[in-house]
Enzyme design. Sequence first.
Site, PDB file in Angstrom:
ATOM      1  CG  ASP A 194      -1.895  -1.175   1.197  1.00 16.20           C
ATOM      2  OD1 ASP A 194      -2.262  -1.636   0.109  1.00 16.20           O
ATOM      3  OD2 ASP A 194      -2.241  -1.659   2.297  1.00 16.20           O
TER       4      ASP A 194
ATOM      5  CE  LYS B  75       2.613  -2.641  -4.224  1.00 18.70           C
ATOM      6  NZ  LYS B  75       2.244  -2.264  -2.845  1.00 18.70           N
TER       7      LYS B  75
ATOM      8  N   GLY C  88      -4.421  -4.585  -3.620  1.00 25.30           N
ATOM      9  CA  GLY C  88      -5.493  -3.631  -3.910  1.00 25.30           C
ATOM     10  C   GLY C  88      -4.870  -2.292  -4.227  1.00 25.30           C
ATOM     11  CG  HIS C  89      -2.783  -1.878  -6.913  1.00 18.93           C
ATOM     12  ND1 HIS C  89      -1.813  -1.982  -5.945  1.00 18.93           N
ATOM     13  CD2 HIS C  89      -2.726  -3.025  -7.635  1.00 18.93           C
ATOM     14  CE1 HIS C  89      -1.184  -3.136  -6.086  1.00 18.93           C
ATOM     15  NE2 HIS C  89      -1.733  -3.789  -7.092  1.00 18.93           N
TER      16      HIS C  89
ATOM     17  CD  GLN D 137       1.139  -9.078  -2.271  1.00 17.99           C
ATOM     18  OE1 GLN D 137       1.820  -9.724  -3.035  1.00 17.99           O
ATOM     19  NE2 GLN D 137      -0.147  -8.881  -2.481  1.00 17.99           N
TER      20      GLN D 137
ATOM     21  NE  ARG E 174      -7.332  -6.694   7.004  1.00 16.49           N
ATOM     22  CZ  ARG E 174      -6.436  -7.682   7.008  1.00 16.49           C
ATOM     23  NH1 ARG E 174      -6.275  -8.424   8.085  1.00 16.49           N
ATOM     24  NH2 ARG E 174      -5.693  -7.940   5.953  1.00 16.49           N
TER      25      ARG E 174
ATOM     26  CB  SER F 232       3.736  10.723  -5.111  1.00 13.66           C
ATOM     27  OG  SER F 232       2.344  10.658  -4.953  1.00 13.66           O
TER      28      SER F 232
HETATM   29  P1  GDP Z   1      -0.592   0.068  -3.594  1.00  7.34           P
HETATM   30  O1  GDP Z   1      -1.182  -1.186  -3.059  1.00  7.34           O
HETATM   31  O2  GDP Z   1       0.865   0.201  -3.317  1.00  7.34           O
HETATM   32  O3  GDP Z   1      -0.911   0.291  -5.048  1.00  7.34           O
HETATM   33  O4  GDP Z   1      -1.276   1.265  -2.799  1.00  7.34           O
HETATM   34  P2  GDP Z   1      -2.838   1.448  -2.474  1.00  7.34           P
HETATM   35  O5  GDP Z   1      -3.508   1.955  -3.703  1.00  7.34           O
HETATM   36  O6  GDP Z   1      -3.405   0.251  -1.819  1.00  7.34           O
HETATM   37  O7  GDP Z   1      -2.763   2.553  -1.336  1.00  7.34           O
HETATM   38  C1  GDP Z   1      -2.213   3.806  -1.578  1.00  7.34           C
HETATM   39  C2  GDP Z   1      -3.307   4.870  -1.372  1.00  7.34           C
HETATM   40  O8  GDP Z   1      -2.705   6.153  -1.333  1.00  7.34           O
HETATM   41  C3  GDP Z   1      -4.316   4.948  -2.509  1.00  7.34           C
HETATM   42  O9  GDP Z   1      -5.555   5.295  -1.968  1.00  7.34           O
HETATM   43  C4  GDP Z   1      -3.794   6.078  -3.400  1.00  7.34           C
HETATM   44  O10 GDP Z   1      -4.817   6.745  -4.106  1.00  7.34           O
HETATM   45  C5  GDP Z   1      -3.191   6.994  -2.376  1.00  7.34           C
HETATM   46  N1  GDP Z   1      -2.008   7.763  -2.791  1.00  7.34           N
HETATM   47  C6  GDP Z   1      -0.970   7.390  -3.581  1.00  7.34           C
HETATM   48  N2  GDP Z   1      -0.025   8.366  -3.623  1.00  7.34           N
HETATM   49  C7  GDP Z   1      -0.494   9.371  -2.851  1.00  7.34           C
HETATM   50  C8  GDP Z   1       0.037  10.642  -2.454  1.00  7.34           C
HETATM   51  O11 GDP Z   1       1.144  11.042  -2.809  1.00  7.34           O
HETATM   52  N3  GDP Z   1      -0.738  11.400  -1.611  1.00  7.34           N
HETATM   53  C9  GDP Z   1      -1.965  10.984  -1.177  1.00  7.34           C
HETATM   54  N4  GDP Z   1      -2.647  11.789  -0.371  1.00  7.34           N
HETATM   55  N5  GDP Z   1      -2.483   9.801  -1.520  1.00  7.34           N
HETATM   56  C10 GDP Z   1      -1.756   8.992  -2.338  1.00  7.34           C
HETATM   57  P1  IMO Z   2      -0.764  -4.363  -2.067  1.00  7.23           P
HETATM   58  O1  IMO Z   2      -0.353  -4.924  -3.413  1.00  7.23           O
HETATM   59  C1  IMO Z   2      -0.959  -4.653   2.238  1.00  7.23           C
HETATM   60  C2  IMO Z   2      -0.758  -8.708   3.950  1.00  7.23           C
HETATM   61  C3  IMO Z   2      -1.973  -9.134   4.728  1.00  7.23           C
HETATM   62  C4  IMO Z   2      -1.336 -10.100   5.727  1.00  7.23           C
HETATM   63  C5  IMO Z   2      -0.263 -10.778   4.895  1.00  7.23           C
HETATM   64  C6  IMO Z   2      -0.665 -12.121   4.323  1.00  7.23           C
HETATM   65  O2  IMO Z   2      -2.072  -3.669  -2.099  1.00  7.23           O
HETATM   66  O3  IMO Z   2       0.339  -3.564  -1.487  1.00  7.23           O
HETATM   67  P2  IMO Z   2      -2.250 -12.914   2.365  1.00  7.23           P
HETATM   68  O4  IMO Z   2      -3.688 -12.611   2.067  1.00  7.23           O
HETATM   69  O5  IMO Z   2      -1.309 -12.526   1.286  1.00  7.23           O
HETATM   70  O6  IMO Z   2      -2.053 -14.330   2.824  1.00  7.23           O
HETATM   71  O7  IMO Z   2      -1.904 -11.995   3.655  1.00  7.23           O
HETATM   72  O8  IMO Z   2       0.047  -9.880   3.851  1.00  7.23           O
HETATM   73  N1  IMO Z   2      -0.991  -8.230   2.567  1.00  7.23           N
HETATM   74  C7  IMO Z   2      -1.012  -6.943   2.192  1.00  7.23           C
HETATM   75  N2  IMO Z   2      -0.934  -5.816   2.932  1.00  7.23           N
HETATM   76  N3  IMO Z   2      -1.042  -4.579   0.895  1.00  7.23           N
HETATM   77  C8  IMO Z   2      -1.090  -5.700   0.138  1.00  7.23           C
HETATM   78  O9  IMO Z   2      -1.018  -5.673  -1.197  1.00  7.23           O
HETATM   79  C9  IMO Z   2      -1.114  -6.954   0.792  1.00  7.23           C
HETATM   80  N4  IMO Z   2      -1.177  -8.239   0.373  1.00  7.23           N
HETATM   81  C10 IMO Z   2      -1.082  -9.008   1.468  1.00  7.23           C
HETATM   82  O10 IMO Z   2      -2.594  -8.052   5.368  1.00  7.23           O
HETATM   83  O11 IMO Z   2      -0.679  -9.398   6.745  1.00  7.23           O
HETATM   84 MG    MG Z   3      -2.723  -1.768  -1.822  1.00  3.27          MG
END
Ligand code: GDP
Ligand code: IMO
Ligand code: MG
Length: 434
Positions: A15, A18, A42-43, A225, A304, A420
């Site tokens: 998170d 990416k 989840g992105h 991840q 969560r 960013s």
């Molecule tokens: P990923 O799993 O690494 O792709 O990240 P996620 O999308 O799960 O979580 C990142 C969250 O931060 C998302 O809701 C994005 O829209 C948000 N985000 C990404 N870069 C920035 C930033 O520079 N500032 C803010 N405020 N939000 C950001």
């Molecule tokens: P992105 O790509 C954040 C965490 C889960 C748990 C552990 C194992 O959005 O960054 P799993 O379901 O893989 O067996 O869970 O890994 N986890 C993540 N946490 N972002 C993710 O993906 C994750 N993918 C798995 O919360 O601790």
């Molecule tokens: Mg994510």
Amino acid sequence: MNKQITVIVGTQWGDEGKGKITDFFAREMDYVVRFQGGNNAGHTIIVDDKTYKLHLTPSGVINPNVTNIIGNGVVVDPKVLLKEIHGLKQQGINPQLLVSQRAHVIMPYHIAMDECLTGHQGKLAAGSTKRGIAPVFADKAYRHGIRMGDLLEPKIFKEKLEKSYNFNKRIIEKVFELKFDREFETIYHEYLGYGEKLKKNIYDTELELFNAFKFGQKILFEGAQGMSLDPDHGMYPHGTSSNNVAGYSEVGSGVGFNKPKKVVGIMKAYVSRVGTSPFTTELHDETSDFIREKGLEFGTTTGRPRRVGWLDLVQIRQAVRTSGITDITITKLDVLSGLPKIKVCVAYKVNGKITTEMPASLEAMRIAIPVYKTLPGWGEFDTKLKTKVKTGGYSQLPENVRIYIKFIEYHIKCKISIISFGADRNDTITRLSS
Ligand code: GDP
Ligand code: IMO
Ligand code: MG
């Protein structure tokens, strides 16, 4: 991105943003490839006030000129994939998407097993996303897994499903003493149906990528991840079940490139964590509430609330080393705006000894105390500041942001070249534009 191959990886607990950064660079790419993980990822991507939530499809899908590949190293829940494709179509996106015939399939009994395992592991559980990730990778290793290509071959599929279904049903019912009442025949026909619907997408993606590479096309690998979740290098057993370090991009896509790559590590300006594990810099005060609310730190996959804490450079140092990171992207600088002081962890104290490298010992991680340096905060990234930075580049960032960036670079020995400061695709600059 001047190299033909770029790999994006998470440097923390996932998170980090990416998806946003993959989308940002996708316009320069011919291919965007997922090479590990599954729909535990989840992105969130925001472009011109439109929000896209992705779990399985690579984050190149919003760009119409990109071919997106789900590589052999990914595990695919076909039901989730079809729903995601449908959702994208409803948003006006017709994704160009190929799925490796060698990618393993998440079956309903994997999801049931995930529930059993989490209960069984107790304090050692990672707090899984309950998407069936550990069980599907276990079946791959046991060698009775189902692959996407099998869904197109009814006879082979039946032969394999008998082994996989019976094995998992017996463990759920005999070992964990829970009921798994989905019928074999129902699952068989349901998944043949998914195969039929995805027939056009299931492909020899390894050969496709090899040929694209030969013809000089640009390829971006999108890791899911983050390093601390890697089963070899992360905080085992509190991680996931597929390697996410950059080296895995070749295993999970089936092409040996034998060529220097650009490896971009995505690093949030602080740390967030969903799930269970020691978390050395975790905060439990009004600062964590401030960061969680302002940074919208709630999981894209599970909803969560994410645990949050100060940036941990011991963690980043390990990520730079294990993935061979050439460039760091810092995200969410805007979230820390308004805090008078910002702490950064530069080392751990374990049993009275200072260490700057990540311990392999779980015991050490449970008792590690963070060693902090404190830096001055900065003001809001309002529209005026964002415009100034986007037009004027790096030099227009507030001085204390530049101090923060330089401090991190010094401690991790890696350049922060992408910055960013907002969730929108355009709230991003590259260092060269300064
Ligand atoms: P990923 O799993 O690494 O792709 O990240 P996620 O999308 O799960 O979580 C990142 C969250 O931060 C998302 O809701 C994005 O829209 C948000 N985000 C990404 N870069 C920035 C930033 O520079 N500032 C803010 N405020 N939000 C950001
Ligand atoms: P992105 O790509 C954040 C965490 C889960 C748990 C552990 C194992 O959005 O960054 P799993 O379901 O893989 O067996 O869970 O890994 N986890 C993540 N946490 N972002 C993710 O993906 C994750 N993918 C798995 O919360 O601790
Ligand atoms: Mg994510």
